[in-house]
Write a protein that holds these residues in place. Structure first.
Motif, PDB file in Angstrom:
ATOM      1  N   ARG A 133     -29.487  -6.437 -47.089  1.00  0.00           N
ATOM      2  CA  ARG A 133     -28.310  -6.654 -47.933  1.00  0.00           C
ATOM      3  C   ARG A 133     -27.009  -6.324 -47.207  1.00  0.00           C
ATOM      4  O   ARG A 133     -25.984  -6.922 -47.476  1.00  0.00           O
ATOM      5  N   LYS A 134     -27.038  -5.387 -46.268  1.00  0.00           N
ATOM      6  CA  LYS A 134     -25.793  -5.051 -45.573  1.00  0.00           C
ATOM      7  C   LYS A 134     -25.412  -6.123 -44.548  1.00  0.00           C
ATOM      8  O   LYS A 134     -24.333  -6.089 -43.999  1.00  0.00           O
ATOM      9  N   HIS A 135     -26.291  -7.095 -44.321  1.00  0.00           N
ATOM     10  CA  HIS A 135     -26.017  -8.184 -43.392  1.00  0.00           C
ATOM     11  C   HIS A 135     -25.709  -9.495 -44.116  1.00  0.00           C
ATOM     12  O   HIS A 135     -25.534 -10.521 -43.477  1.00  0.00           O
ATOM     13  N   ILE A 136     -25.675  -9.448 -45.452  1.00  0.00           N
ATOM     14  CA  ILE A 136     -25.427 -10.633 -46.271  1.00  0.00           C
ATOM     15  C   ILE A 136     -24.065 -10.474 -46.935  1.00  0.00           C
ATOM     16  O   ILE A 136     -23.743  -9.401 -47.448  1.00  0.00           O
ATOM     17  N   PRO A 137     -23.257 -11.530 -46.937  1.00  0.00           N
ATOM     18  CA  PRO A 137     -21.962 -11.431 -47.613  1.00  0.00           C
ATOM     19  C   PRO A 137     -22.135 -11.115 -49.093  1.00  0.00           C
ATOM     20  O   PRO A 137     -23.183 -11.408 -49.686  1.00  0.00           O
ATOM     21  N   THR A 138     -21.110 -10.549 -49.695  1.00  0.00           N
ATOM     22  CA  THR A 138     -21.122 -10.347 -51.137  1.00  0.00           C
ATOM     23  C   THR A 138     -20.924 -11.702 -51.804  1.00  0.00           C
ATOM     24  O   THR A 138     -20.548 -12.690 -51.152  1.00  0.00           O
ATOM     25  N   LEU A 139     -21.112 -11.759 -53.104  1.00  0.00           N
ATOM     26  CA  LEU A 139     -20.901 -13.000 -53.836  1.00  0.00           C
ATOM     27  C   LEU A 139     -19.446 -13.458 -53.691  1.00  0.00           C
ATOM     28  O   LEU A 139     -19.184 -14.645 -53.477  1.00  0.00           O
ATOM     29  N   GLU A 140     -18.512 -12.531 -53.776  1.00  0.00           N
ATOM     30  CA  GLU A 140     -17.091 -12.885 -53.616  1.00  0.00           C
ATOM     31  C   GLU A 140     -16.814 -13.420 -52.210  1.00  0.00           C
ATOM     32  O   GLU A 140     -16.076 -14.380 -52.039  1.00  0.00           O
TER      33      GLU A 140
END
Length: 82
Positions: free
Chosen positions: A7-14
């Motif tokens: 998850r820390k390597h995936i962009p946030t939804l925004e």
């Protein structure tokens, strides 16, 4: 070997929405709407799988064609990070 927190390597939804909006400005087209539908489909699938995170699936689905922001190239499935 420790487990990686993906998850820390995936962009946030925004951040994903911003990336798609930037892509729309660089290369307008139906690929944006397609990407949103893919994201929603991935989210719906993940909601029915106990081992998948629906928000992560939504984000990754939305960004699966982000390389199209560069136009017609072989890089439709990639992005260069800063």
């Amino acid at each position: 070997m420790s487990e990686i927190d993906i998850r820390k390597h995936i962009p946030t939804l925004e951040e994903a929405k911003i990336l798609l909006d930037d892509g729309r400005k660089l290369n307008p087209g139906k690929w944006i709407e397609h990407s949103m539908y893919v994201g929603k489909a991935a989210q719906l699938i993940a909601q029915n799988c106990s081992n998948l995170n629906p928000e992560t699936a939504l984000i990754l689905g939305m960004l699966h064609d982000i390389g199209r922001r560069f136009g017609v190239t072989s890089m439709r499935h990639s992005i260069v990070s800063k």
